[in-house]
Write a protein that holds these residues in place. Structure first.
Motif, PDB file in Angstrom:
ATOM      1  N   ALA A  20       0.797  -1.238   0.000  1.00 57.14           N
ATOM      2  CA  ALA A  20       0.000   0.000   0.000  1.00 57.14           C
ATOM      3  C   ALA A  20       0.827   1.286   0.000  1.00 57.14           C
ATOM      4  N   LYS A  21       2.010   1.252  -0.621  1.00 64.32           N
ATOM      5  CA  LYS A  21       2.773   2.497  -0.803  1.00 64.32           C
ATOM      6  C   LYS A  21       1.957   3.493  -1.630  1.00 64.32           C
ATOM      7  N   THR A  22       1.546   3.038  -2.811  1.00 64.92           N
ATOM      8  CA  THR A  22       0.856   3.926  -3.750  1.00 64.92           C
ATOM      9  C   THR A  22      -0.489   4.387  -3.190  1.00 64.92           C
ATOM     10  N   THR A  23      -1.230   3.464  -2.592  1.00 68.36           N
ATOM     11  CA  THR A  23      -2.510   3.795  -1.974  1.00 68.36           C
ATOM     12  C   THR A  23      -2.306   4.845  -0.887  1.00 68.36           C
ATOM     13  N   LEU A  44       7.441   7.544  -8.701  1.00 69.10           N
ATOM     14  CA  LEU A  44       8.789   7.072  -9.044  1.00 69.10           C
ATOM     15  C   LEU A  44       8.802   5.596  -9.412  1.00 69.10           C
ATOM     16  N   ASP A  45       7.617   5.036  -9.673  1.00 64.49           N
ATOM     17  CA  ASP A  45       7.538   3.623 -10.037  1.00 64.49           C
ATOM     18  C   ASP A  45       7.249   3.500 -11.534  1.00 64.49           C
ATOM     19  N   PRO A  46       8.137   2.803 -12.274  1.00 63.55           N
ATOM     20  CA  PRO A  46       7.916   2.631 -13.724  1.00 63.55           C
ATOM     21  C   PRO A  46       6.550   2.006 -14.054  1.00 63.55           C
ATOM     22  N   LEU A 128       6.881  11.142  -2.150  1.00 68.33           N
ATOM     23  CA  LEU A 128       7.541  10.382  -3.215  1.00 68.33           C
ATOM     24  C   LEU A 128       7.098   8.923  -3.149  1.00 68.33           C
ATOM     25  N   ASP A 129       6.440   8.456  -4.197  1.00 70.30           N
ATOM     26  CA  ASP A 129       5.967   7.066  -4.247  1.00 70.30           C
ATOM     27  C   ASP A 129       7.060   6.189  -4.856  1.00 70.30           C
ATOM     28  N   CYS A 130       7.748   5.412  -4.001  1.00 67.87           N
ATOM     29  CA  CYS A 130       8.900   4.627  -4.453  1.00 67.87           C
ATOM     30  C   CYS A 130       8.479   3.307  -5.100  1.00 67.87           C
TER      31      CYS A 130
HETATM   32 MG    MG Z   1       3.146   1.169  -5.786  1.00 72.55          MG
END
Ligand code: MG
Ligand code: ADP
Length: 262
Positions: A20-23, A44-46, A128-130
């Motif tokens: 749940a980084k992005t969430t 920052l995630d492809p 920053l979303d890693c």
């Molecule tokens: Mg993510």
């Protein structure tokens, strides 16, 4: 006239995927915007999940943080608005080649920090979303940030990754960013019906001496609906427990800022 302080930059990192980084970036960003903060979210995630979940199809975007890191455009030229208030610096799939392309650049660890510097007074908070790795993109994020927030799904083996993540934080502190701090762990996908989640959480706090930020984010099917709507759970399920938890986390983060600067 008020002179605005510099943005606080927070890296949301964990090399494990699906924690749940992005969430968390989308939800905390929306909650902070609701609190009147000027918020920038950086994908920052492809895989560009954040970009997608905020209503943009990464395949239709011509430019992203990728060109910014390569020095081809300024970050300010790539910013796009989102429905919920935060501004987005999007990602595209090309970002997958950034690692390779940046390999030979001297001072590459500083590229994101330098790219964000001109935006520092335009925003209060930059999240920053890693990506799910401890590669160059996560290093760039930790070098640009003043704090790291670690979303963690409280399962039996989740603590194993934490040691590795903290080693990376330590390396970054030593090599490129002395002022970097671990803000704490954010318990996600939390199942309150099991004692197990609580035990894992206590254990991680004790073993690594890391703070726990805010209330645990409950596991809920409502989260599955949000990305397809191009909104966070704060818009798609305003009065849900998940939205309330993220609002509390956003408040708690604002509280840790004063702690960090004194
Ligand atoms: Mg993510
Ligand atoms: P990461 O960025 O760490 O890979 P994501 O934010 O993409 O993780 O979340 C992974 C998956 O889990 C997504 O499908 C997301 O919708 C779902 N999810 C996130 N938080 C919750 C939650 N609290 N309850 C249920 N599902 C969740």
């Amino acid at each position: 006239m008020t002179t605005s302080a510099k943005a606080r930059i927070i890296a949301v990192a964990n090399q494990k995927g699906g924690v749940a980084k992005t969430t968390s970036v989308a939800s905390i960003g929306a909650a902070l915007a609701d609190l009147g903060q000027r918020v920038l979210l950086v994908d920052l995630d492809p895989q560009a999940c954040l970009t997608f979940s905020l209503g943009y199809d990464p395949e239709t975007l011509e430019r992203s943080v990728h060109q910014v890191l390569l020095g081809e455009v300024k970050a300010a030229e790539v910013l796009i608005e989102t429905e919920e208030g935060p501004v987005l610096l999007p990602a595209t799939i090309e970002l997958a080649t950034a690692e390779q392309q940046l390999l030979m650049r001297t001072g590459r660890e500083q590229l994101l920090k330098a790219a964000l510097a001109p935006l520092a007074r335009q925003f209060d908070v930059i999240l920053l979303d890693c990506p799910p790795s401890l590669g160059i993109l996560t290093t760039l994020a930790m070098t640009a940030a003043s704090g790291v927030l670690i979303p963690l799904q409280c399962e039996t083996l989740s603590h194993r990754g934490v040691g590795q993540l903290l080693d990376t934080v330590y390396d970054v502190k030593r090599m490129t960013n002395r002022r970097l701090k671990v803000i704490g762990v954010l318990p996600t996908l939390f199942d309150s019906r099991t004692n197990h989640s609580r035990l894992v959480l206590d254990r991680i706090g004790a073993d690594y001496g890391i703070d726990v930020v805010g209330p645990p984010i409950p596991k809920s099917v409502r989260f599955a609906e949000a990305p397809a709507a191009g909104r966070s759970i704060l818009a798609t399920a305003r009065s849900s427990k998940g939205a309330a938890a993220y609002r509390e986390v956003a408040q708690a983060l604002l509280g840790t800022e004063t702690a960090a600067t004194t």
